[in-house]
Motif scaffolding. Structure first.
Motif, PDB file in Angstrom:
ATOM      1  N   LEU A 163       0.807  -1.221   0.000  1.00  0.00           N
ATOM      2  CA  LEU A 163       0.000   0.000   0.000  1.00  0.00           C
ATOM      3  C   LEU A 163       0.836   1.265   0.000  1.00  0.00           C
ATOM      4  O   LEU A 163       0.294   2.368   0.053  1.00  0.00           O
ATOM      5  CB  LEU A 163      -0.940   0.002   1.218  1.00  0.00           C
ATOM      6  N   ASN A 164       2.161   1.121  -0.044  1.00  0.00           N
ATOM      7  CA  ASN A 164       3.038   2.297   0.039  1.00  0.00           C
ATOM      8  C   ASN A 164       3.578   2.655  -1.344  1.00  0.00           C
ATOM      9  O   ASN A 164       4.342   1.887  -1.928  1.00  0.00           O
ATOM     10  CB  ASN A 164       4.198   2.014   1.002  1.00  0.00           C
ATOM     11  N   PRO A 165       3.219   3.819  -1.882  1.00  0.00           N
ATOM     12  CA  PRO A 165       3.703   4.213  -3.204  1.00  0.00           C
ATOM     13  C   PRO A 165       5.073   4.890  -3.179  1.00  0.00           C
ATOM     14  O   PRO A 165       5.582   5.289  -4.213  1.00  0.00           O
ATOM     15  CB  PRO A 165       2.642   5.206  -3.675  1.00  0.00           C
ATOM     16  N   LYS A 166       5.662   5.009  -1.985  1.00  0.00           N
ATOM     17  CA  LYS A 166       6.907   5.765  -1.849  1.00  0.00           C
ATOM     18  C   LYS A 166       7.972   4.905  -1.187  1.00  0.00           C
ATOM     19  O   LYS A 166       8.387   5.153  -0.054  1.00  0.00           O
ATOM     20  CB  LYS A 166       6.660   7.024  -1.015  1.00  0.00           C
ATOM     21  N   ARG A 167       8.410   3.871  -1.891  1.00  0.00           N
ATOM     22  CA  ARG A 167       9.451   3.000  -1.344  1.00  0.00           C
ATOM     23  C   ARG A 167      10.655   3.050  -2.271  1.00  0.00           C
ATOM     24  O   ARG A 167      10.564   2.726  -3.457  1.00  0.00           O
ATOM     25  CB  ARG A 167       8.935   1.569  -1.198  1.00  0.00           C
ATOM     26  N   LEU A 168      11.797   3.466  -1.725  1.00  0.00           N
ATOM     27  CA  LEU A 168      13.040   3.557  -2.475  1.00  0.00           C
ATOM     28  C   LEU A 168      13.783   2.235  -2.368  1.00  0.00           C
ATOM     29  O   LEU A 168      14.018   1.739  -1.263  1.00  0.00           O
ATOM     30  CB  LEU A 168      13.912   4.689  -1.905  1.00  0.00           C
ATOM     31  N   ARG A 169      14.149   1.672  -3.517  1.00  0.00           N
ATOM     32  CA  ARG A 169      14.941   0.438  -3.538  1.00  0.00           C
ATOM     33  C   ARG A 169      16.318   0.774  -4.118  1.00  0.00           C
ATOM     34  O   ARG A 169      16.417   1.249  -5.254  1.00  0.00           O
ATOM     35  CB  ARG A 169      14.244  -0.626  -4.380  1.00  0.00           C
ATOM     36  N   VAL A 170      17.360   0.538  -3.327  1.00  0.00           N
ATOM     37  CA  VAL A 170      18.734   0.783  -3.765  1.00  0.00           C
ATOM     38  C   VAL A 170      19.390  -0.571  -4.013  1.00  0.00           C
ATOM     39  O   VAL A 170      19.472  -1.406  -3.108  1.00  0.00           O
ATOM     40  CB  VAL A 170      19.531   1.583  -2.715  1.00  0.00           C
ATOM     41  N   GLU A 171      19.830  -0.779  -5.253  1.00  0.00           N
ATOM     42  CA  GLU A 171      20.479  -2.036  -5.634  1.00  0.00           C
ATOM     43  C   GLU A 171      21.981  -1.804  -5.775  1.00  0.00           C
ATOM     44  O   GLU A 171      22.411  -0.799  -6.345  1.00  0.00           O
ATOM     45  CB  GLU A 171      19.896  -2.548  -6.947  1.00  0.00           C
ATOM     46  N   PHE A 172      22.767  -2.750  -5.272  1.00  0.00           N
ATOM     47  CA  PHE A 172      24.212  -2.629  -5.285  1.00  0.00           C
ATOM     48  C   PHE A 172      24.834  -3.595  -6.301  1.00  0.00           C
ATOM     49  O   PHE A 172      24.204  -4.576  -6.708  1.00  0.00           O
ATOM     50  CB  PHE A 172      24.770  -2.887  -3.884  1.00  0.00           C
ATOM     51  N   THR A 173      26.067  -3.308  -6.665  1.00  0.00           N
ATOM     52  CA  THR A 173      26.743  -4.107  -7.696  1.00  0.00           C
ATOM     53  C   THR A 173      27.084  -5.512  -7.226  1.00  0.00           C
ATOM     54  O   THR A 173      27.375  -6.383  -8.045  1.00  0.00           O
ATOM     55  CB  THR A 173      28.037  -3.399  -8.156  1.00  0.00           C
ATOM     56  N   ASP A 174      27.035  -5.779  -5.916  1.00  0.00           N
ATOM     57  CA  ASP A 174      27.289  -7.143  -5.429  1.00  0.00           C
ATOM     58  C   ASP A 174      26.017  -7.995  -5.419  1.00  0.00           C
ATOM     59  O   ASP A 174      26.013  -9.117  -4.927  1.00  0.00           O
ATOM     60  CB  ASP A 174      27.934  -7.122  -4.038  1.00  0.00           C
ATOM     61  N   GLY A 175      24.919  -7.449  -5.975  1.00  0.00           N
ATOM     62  CA  GLY A 175      23.658  -8.196  -6.063  1.00  0.00           C
ATOM     63  C   GLY A 175      22.734  -7.981  -4.876  1.00  0.00           C
ATOM     64  O   GLY A 175      21.591  -8.455  -4.890  1.00  0.00           O
ATOM     65  N   SER A 176      23.185  -7.298  -3.836  1.00  0.00           N
ATOM     66  CA  SER A 176      22.329  -7.049  -2.676  1.00  0.00           C
ATOM     67  C   SER A 176      21.475  -5.804  -2.913  1.00  0.00           C
ATOM     68  O   SER A 176      21.765  -4.990  -3.796  1.00  0.00           O
ATOM     69  CB  SER A 176      23.179  -6.878  -1.405  1.00  0.00           C
ATOM     70  N   TRP A 177      20.404  -5.662  -2.137  1.00  0.00           N
ATOM     71  CA  TRP A 177      19.559  -4.473  -2.219  1.00  0.00           C
ATOM     72  C   TRP A 177      18.883  -4.225  -0.887  1.00  0.00           C
ATOM     73  O   TRP A 177      18.756  -5.132  -0.056  1.00  0.00           O
ATOM     74  CB  TRP A 177      18.518  -4.590  -3.335  1.00  0.00           C
ATOM     75  N   LEU A 178      18.454  -2.972  -0.681  1.00  0.00           N
ATOM     76  CA  LEU A 178      17.782  -2.582   0.548  1.00  0.00           C
ATOM     77  C   LEU A 178      16.753  -1.510   0.214  1.00  0.00           C
ATOM     78  O   LEU A 178      16.980  -0.679  -0.665  1.00  0.00           O
ATOM     79  CB  LEU A 178      18.793  -2.050   1.569  1.00  0.00           C
ATOM     80  N   ALA A 179      15.621  -1.547   0.916  1.00  0.00           N
ATOM     81  CA  ALA A 179      14.532  -0.602   0.663  1.00  0.00           C
ATOM     82  C   ALA A 179      14.409   0.400   1.806  1.00  0.00           C
ATOM     83  O   ALA A 179      14.687   0.082   2.964  1.00  0.00           O
ATOM     84  CB  ALA A 179      13.213  -1.356   0.491  1.00  0.00           C
ATOM     85  N   PHE A 180      13.965   1.614   1.445  1.00  0.00           N
ATOM     86  CA  PHE A 180      13.768   2.702   2.403  1.00  0.00           C
ATOM     87  C   PHE A 180      12.379   3.294   2.185  1.00  0.00           C
ATOM     88  O   PHE A 180      11.878   3.316   1.059  1.00  0.00           O
ATOM     89  CB  PHE A 180      14.815   3.802   2.194  1.00  0.00           C
ATOM     90  N   THR A 181      11.783   3.794   3.261  1.00  0.00           N
ATOM     91  CA  THR A 181      10.448   4.376   3.154  1.00  0.00           C
ATOM     92  C   THR A 181      10.364   5.664   3.961  1.00  0.00           C
ATOM     93  O   THR A 181      11.224   5.954   4.797  1.00  0.00           O
ATOM     94  CB  THR A 181       9.365   3.405   3.687  1.00  0.00           C
ATOM     95  N   VAL A 182       9.294   6.411   3.692  1.00  0.00           N
ATOM     96  CA  VAL A 182       8.895   7.535   4.537  1.00  0.00           C
ATOM     97  C   VAL A 182       7.453   7.257   4.953  1.00  0.00           C
ATOM     98  O   VAL A 182       6.755   6.475   4.299  1.00  0.00           O
ATOM     99  CB  VAL A 182       8.991   8.882   3.788  1.00  0.00           C
ATOM    100  N   PRO A 183       6.984   7.861   6.038  1.00  0.00           N
ATOM    101  CA  PRO A 183       5.577   7.664   6.420  1.00  0.00           C
ATOM    102  C   PRO A 183       4.636   8.066   5.285  1.00  0.00           C
ATOM    103  O   PRO A 183       4.948   8.955   4.483  1.00  0.00           O
ATOM    104  CB  PRO A 183       5.409   8.581   7.637  1.00  0.00           C
TER     105      PRO A 183
END
Length: 201
Positions: A163-183
């Motif tokens: 339900l969140n339209p504002k999720r940042l996904r950062v992908e790294f060159t080693d194949g890993s990734w992590l997501a960030f959000t705001v309220p």
């Protein structure tokens, strides 16, 4: 609190000649995250302290306080917030912002992109009911807790997740990734600026 305050503080923290391109106050998304780096597990097993919250939760409900159970609850409730091997960029990033138990103070997480690096910062201690002076002290106490060269970022984009339209996904060159959000009530523009600065789109 205005993001410009963090922008000004970050210009003091970066290396000489390094330009801050985008800043966003955010949080690592809820959900299953990459495992901790190997060095973190070794330091925890050496008796770095007792997690008071885990002990209390164990007393209240022993079935909910083991890591595998917590990961199942996170996956069902929030989904996946990141992937990567222990020690990957996503692993070390998320570990850098994990509260050290017992977590008695709040700290903002601030993402910043410069012309050289992706930075993750922690503010000084925050108060739930703060004055302008409290906010200024928190911004002044901001420090860099993790960084990676821009070349380590493969892609970054903001999109929908559940339900969140504002999720940042950062992908790294080693194949890993992590997501960030705001309220949900906060604008997604700062996250889109981070994604644009990282991806060049």
């Amino acid at each position: 609190m205005a993001h410009i305050s963090y922008q000004e503080r970050l210009t003091q923290l970066v290396e000489p000649g390094e330009r801050v391109l985008a800043v966003a106050k955010t949080d690592i998304a809820h959900g299953v995250r990459p495992p901790d780096p190997p060095a973190a597990k070794q330091s925890e097993s050496s008796g770095a302290g007792v997690d008071v919250g885990a002990v209390l939760l164990n007393l209240i409900s022993p079935l909910l306080s083991f890591p595998a159970g917590d990961r199942i609850v996170d996956r069902i409730t929030h989904g996946v917030a990141g992937r990567g091997a222990p020690g990957s960029f996503a692993s070390t990033l998320q570990h850098s912002r994990r509260p050290v138990p017992p977590a008695l103070t709040l700290h903002d997480t601030v993402l910043a992109v410069t012309d050289r690096r992706l930075l993750v910062c922690a503010s000084g201690p925050m108060k739930l009911w703060s004055s302008r002076a409290d906010d200024e002290r928190a911004v002044a106490g901001t420090r860099i807790v993790w960084s990676a060269p821009r070349a380590a970022v493969a892609d970054a984009r903001v999109g929908w997740h559940r339900l969140n339209p504002k999720r940042l996904r950062v992908e790294f060159t080693d194949g890993s990734w992590l997501a960030f959000t705001v309220p949900i009530a906060e604008p997604g523009k700062p996250l889109r600026e981070i994604a644009s600065a990282l991806s060049g789109r």
